[in-house]
Enzyme design. Structure first.
Site, PDB file in Angstrom:
ATOM      1  N   CYS A 112     -22.799  46.217  20.634  1.00  0.00           N
ATOM      2  CA  CYS A 112     -23.462  47.254  21.451  1.00  0.00           C
ATOM      3  C   CYS A 112     -23.591  46.845  22.919  1.00  0.00           C
ATOM      4  O   CYS A 112     -23.620  47.714  23.797  1.00  0.00           O
ATOM      5  CB  CYS A 112     -24.842  47.554  20.895  1.00  0.00           C
ATOM      6  SG  CYS A 112     -24.774  48.100  19.190  1.00  0.00           S
ATOM      7  N   CYS A 147     -24.664  50.948  11.056  1.00  0.00           N
ATOM      8  CA  CYS A 147     -25.435  51.122  12.303  1.00  0.00           C
ATOM      9  C   CYS A 147     -24.629  51.790  13.402  1.00  0.00           C
ATOM     10  O   CYS A 147     -25.195  52.371  14.314  1.00  0.00           O
ATOM     11  CB  CYS A 147     -25.872  49.779  12.873  1.00  0.00           C
ATOM     12  SG  CYS A 147     -26.722  48.768  11.725  1.00  0.00           S
ATOM     13  N   SER A 203     -23.129  51.169   3.772  1.00  0.00           N
ATOM     14  CA  SER A 203     -24.573  51.176   3.510  1.00  0.00           C
ATOM     15  C   SER A 203     -25.117  52.596   3.660  1.00  0.00           C
ATOM     16  O   SER A 203     -24.695  53.340   4.554  1.00  0.00           O
ATOM     17  CB  SER A 203     -25.259  50.248   4.518  1.00  0.00           C
ATOM     18  OG  SER A 203     -26.635  50.498   4.527  1.00  0.00           O
ATOM     19  N   LYS A 243     -23.972  57.740  19.861  1.00  0.00           N
ATOM     20  CA  LYS A 243     -25.336  58.032  19.386  1.00  0.00           C
ATOM     21  C   LYS A 243     -25.704  59.485  19.666  1.00  0.00           C
ATOM     22  O   LYS A 243     -26.554  60.053  18.988  1.00  0.00           O
ATOM     23  CB  LYS A 243     -26.343  57.083  20.048  1.00  0.00           C
ATOM     24  CG  LYS A 243     -26.231  55.650  19.558  1.00  0.00           C
ATOM     25  CD  LYS A 243     -26.860  55.477  18.200  1.00  0.00           C
ATOM     26  CE  LYS A 243     -26.550  54.110  17.614  1.00  0.00           C
ATOM     27  NZ  LYS A 243     -26.925  53.990  16.209  1.00  0.00           N
ATOM     28  N   GLU A 245     -26.938  65.324   8.665  1.00  0.00           N
ATOM     29  CA  GLU A 245     -27.562  64.335   7.775  1.00  0.00           C
ATOM     30  C   GLU A 245     -28.775  63.680   8.430  1.00  0.00           C
ATOM     31  O   GLU A 245     -29.562  63.015   7.769  1.00  0.00           O
ATOM     32  CB  GLU A 245     -26.569  63.212   7.423  1.00  0.00           C
ATOM     33  CG  GLU A 245     -25.328  63.644   6.687  1.00  0.00           C
ATOM     34  CD  GLU A 245     -24.196  64.046   7.628  1.00  0.00           C
ATOM     35  OE1 GLU A 245     -24.468  64.381   8.802  1.00  0.00           O
ATOM     36  OE2 GLU A 245     -23.043  64.051   7.181  1.00  0.00           O
ATOM     37  N   GLU A 289     -31.377  47.142   4.271  1.00  0.00           N
ATOM     38  CA  GLU A 289     -29.971  46.779   4.065  1.00  0.00           C
ATOM     39  C   GLU A 289     -29.814  45.467   3.302  1.00  0.00           C
ATOM     40  O   GLU A 289     -28.916  45.320   2.470  1.00  0.00           O
ATOM     41  CB  GLU A 289     -29.263  46.688   5.418  1.00  0.00           C
ATOM     42  CG  GLU A 289     -27.760  46.845   5.335  1.00  0.00           C
ATOM     43  CD  GLU A 289     -27.172  47.159   6.698  1.00  0.00           C
ATOM     44  OE1 GLU A 289     -26.718  48.299   6.891  1.00  0.00           O
ATOM     45  OE2 GLU A 289     -27.172  46.273   7.571  1.00  0.00           O
ATOM     46  N   GLU A 294     -24.308  61.104  16.699  1.00  0.00           N
ATOM     47  CA  GLU A 294     -25.094  60.769  15.502  1.00  0.00           C
ATOM     48  C   GLU A 294     -26.402  61.571  15.451  1.00  0.00           C
ATOM     49  O   GLU A 294     -26.776  62.104  14.397  1.00  0.00           O
ATOM     50  CB  GLU A 294     -25.425  59.273  15.511  1.00  0.00           C
ATOM     51  CG  GLU A 294     -26.213  58.814  14.294  1.00  0.00           C
ATOM     52  CD  GLU A 294     -26.597  57.344  14.375  1.00  0.00           C
ATOM     53  OE1 GLU A 294     -27.178  56.918  15.384  1.00  0.00           O
ATOM     54  OE2 GLU A 294     -26.313  56.610  13.419  1.00  0.00           O
ATOM     55  N   GLU A 315     -30.359  46.267  -0.194  1.00  0.00           N
ATOM     56  CA  GLU A 315     -29.190  46.997  -0.705  1.00  0.00           C
ATOM     57  C   GLU A 315     -28.057  46.006  -1.048  1.00  0.00           C
ATOM     58  O   GLU A 315     -27.395  46.118  -2.073  1.00  0.00           O
ATOM     59  CB  GLU A 315     -28.742  47.973   0.394  1.00  0.00           C
ATOM     60  CG  GLU A 315     -27.790  49.056  -0.047  1.00  0.00           C
ATOM     61  CD  GLU A 315     -27.410  49.971   1.129  1.00  0.00           C
ATOM     62  OE1 GLU A 315     -27.669  49.635   2.305  1.00  0.00           O
ATOM     63  OE2 GLU A 315     -26.812  51.022   0.851  1.00  0.00           O
TER      64      GLU A 315
END
Ligand code: SF4
Ligand code: SF4
Ligand code: SF4
Length: 574
Positions: free
Chosen positions: A503, A299, A319, A358, A366, A279, A361, A282
């Protein structure tokens, strides 16, 4: 100006404009509430917090009544406790008799109040509504029969998350909290953050459980079962085992996970370091090319889904890095599998996350590689605590162990990912080194730390001056993104976390309305940063080996194949 009120015969000072409930809480008097959320405007709808106002001879709701000079209050008189008891009895009158089978048994505010108020018989019989469980979401499960219509979830979803996918519908005794057109959560705009679970006083909202699949894998001799745990976990569970809140018990967790039967134990903070390598490169690339700025972190899967639904025009700014959970999963099923000579089909990869999103996710298309998921099952922190108890592990009796290599070493930059501002701080540390060839003299960026919903700073890196913003709570993110869309161009990098505090305050954490515990977890992460020596991701020896032996360089071909992804506009009902 201060005023004085009389509470149970004792004089108490109060600030002008303060609510009676605040004064009581500040003076150590506990009054039960069901609809109230500290720091939000009171509604007084559940009436559990009633107190007796002697002068007016009325019961008033202490959460919404403003303290007045000379007021005389009784907080636990027979009239007050009887009123509260009747409220609980009314709530229980149409509630399922399900406590023994309920996920919140022993940790349910309604159950706790029934006990406190000596409800020992069913004096009121209500008509029980037969309502189906909504099992459609991969993260969140709704059981409307256990809902007591307190409205906390509705307010958090709208006021903290800015999503507003649930609301009251129908009328009178048929009132329910539901999604638009009463459709499944999976078709709503729910971003799976789990903050509604954190405030729900009952078992009406819970996470989807992945226990069965994990237990099956653990007993399947053909499977190598690996587990990773997020940076926030080891500082979030000590109190669940009777230890001091906030202390870091990573070593004990490593040992406990091996005792449960996991073959390999990894700290996701390692993959957080890997995320930073990708990152920060990037960020530098986009600044050099002056395109798709500000770069926004990826994230947090709740934020990513929010962006796909509500701000798709900003998707090019997000990102392309996968989150640390998914990077760890991808590396485990490629590099690690190769090292250990295990077929990736035979690896069952579990993660322990502070986050319900999560779970969503991990099953995204993907996040699969040639049909194989990077991560197979996700446990929230709450579920992990249950898992440890299920396996009869005594956390006080086991010796600390280290995580497994070669993905076992983390830096403190990876560890502070657990707190709001941690990702941005870690990325800046490495970006500074990449751009100047020198390490920062001062690693701490105090302006980006702390519990505030939005934080900003400007930093000089070589010849560049970059603006960095950190937001937590998606409603706060919306405000900043509105400014960006309106043309604000002094911010180059934005960290967005859906949950308050980052988190550590995630929707999969132990259900606890106490902000103090979240602050202890944040302090603990920064204490680790203060005391350990490797504070930058680019100095993680295992990360260096991983690039040398396998990935090549950040943003290289292999990294793109395994560690990067893309996001698309998502249609939802509302
Ligand atoms: S929500 Fe609470 S009161 Fe209702 S069944 Fe579950 S534990 Fe019992
Ligand atoms: S999980 Fe988050 S977005 Fe979904 S209903 Fe709950 S608070 Fe709203
Ligand atoms: S689902 Fe939970 S938080 Fe939402 S209204 Fe019902 S009881 Fe309250």
């Amino acid at each position: 100006m201060n005023i004085t009120i009389d509470v149970n015969g004792t004089k108490m000072e109060a600030k002008k404009g303060e609510t009676v409930l605040n004064v009581l809480n500040d003076n150590g008097i506990q009054v039960p509430t069901l609809c109230h959320i500290k720091s939000m405007f009171p509604t007084g709808s559940c009436r559990m917090c009633v107190v007796e106002d002697i002068i007016s001879d009325k019961l008033i709701t202490s959460c919404s009544a403003v303290a007045e000079d000379g007021m005389k209050i009784l907080t636990h008189s027979p009239r007050v406790t009887e009123a509260r008891k009747v409220i609980v009895e009314l709530l229980l009158s149409n509630h399922p008799d399900d406590c023994l089978y309920c996920v919140r048994n022993g940790n349910c505010e309604l159950q706790g109040l029934a006990e406190e108020l000596c409800v020992t018989e069913r004096r009121i019989q209500g008509r029980k509504n037969k309502l189906p469980i909504d099992n459609s979401s991969v993260s969140i499960m709704r059981d409307p029969e256990k809902c007591i219509l307190c409205g906390r979830c509705v307010r958090v979803c709208e006021e903290v998350m800015g999503v507003a996918c649930i609301d009251f519908s129908k009328r009178g005794s048929r009132t329910v909290v539901s999604t638009a057109f009463d459709k499944g959560m999976n078709t709503s705009s729910c971003v799976n953050c789990g903050q509604c679970i954190m405030v729900c006083p009952t078992g009406a909202l819970t996470e989807q459980n992945h226990f069965t699949g994990i237990r099956e894998a653990l007993t399947d001799p053909s499977k190598t079962v690996v587990v990773q745990y997020a940076p926030a976990i080891s500082v979030s569970i000590a109190e669940e085992f009777g230890m001091e809140p906030g202390i870091d018990i990573a070593g004990i967790m490593n040992a406990a996970l091996r005792k449960i039967g996991f073959d390999y134990v990894f700290d996701t903070s390692f993959a957080a370091d890997l995320t930073i390598m990708e990152e920060s490169n990037e960020l530098i690339k986009r600044i050099n090319e002056n395109r798709n700025l500000p770069l926004i972190t990826s994230c947090c899967p709740a934020w990513v889904k929010y962006a796909e639904e509500f701000v798709p025009e900003l998707l090019p700014n997000i990102s392309t890095c996968k989150s640390p959970q998914q990077m760890a999963g991808a590396i485990i099923k490629s590099y690690f599998a190769k090292q250990k000579n295990i077929s990736k089909e035979d690896i069952y990869s579990v993660s322990i996350m502070p986050c319900t999103a999560k779970k969503f996710e991990a099953q995204r298309e993907e996040m699969t590689n040639k049909g194989i998921s990077d991560v197979d099952a996700v446990l929230t922190t709450r579920e992990f605590v249950k898992f440890v108890k299920l396996f009869g592990i005594n956390m006080h009796e086991i010796e600390s162990e280290t995580a497994d290599s070669p993905l076992g070493i983390r830096t403190t930059a990876g560890k502070i990912f657990g707190a709001s501002g941690g990702v941005a701080e870690a990325a800046i540390r490495t970006a500074y080194y990449m751009l100047t060839g020198d390490e920062l003299v001062q690693f701490k960026i105090p302006e980006l730390r702390g519990f505030k919903g939005q934080k900003e700073t400007r930093l000089k890196i070589g010849d560049l001056e970059i603006g960095v913003a950190v937001v937590n709570g998606l409603a706060n993110a919306k405000k900043l993104l509105d400014e960006i869309k309106a043309g604000r161009d002094d911010i180059h990098f934005i960290e967005i976390m859906a949950c308050p505090g980052g988190c550590v305050g995630g929707g999969g954490q132990p259900v606890n309305m106490d902000e103090k515990a979240v602050k202890e977890r944040i302090k603990s992460l920064y204490r680790i940063d203060d005391t350990e020596s490797i504070k930058v991701s680019h100095k993680n020896p295992d990360v260096i080996i991983l690039y040398n032996e396998f990935l090549g360089k950040p943003l290289g071909k292999k990294s793109h194949e395994l560690l990067h992804t893309g996001f698309k506009k998502r249609e939802v009902i509302i």
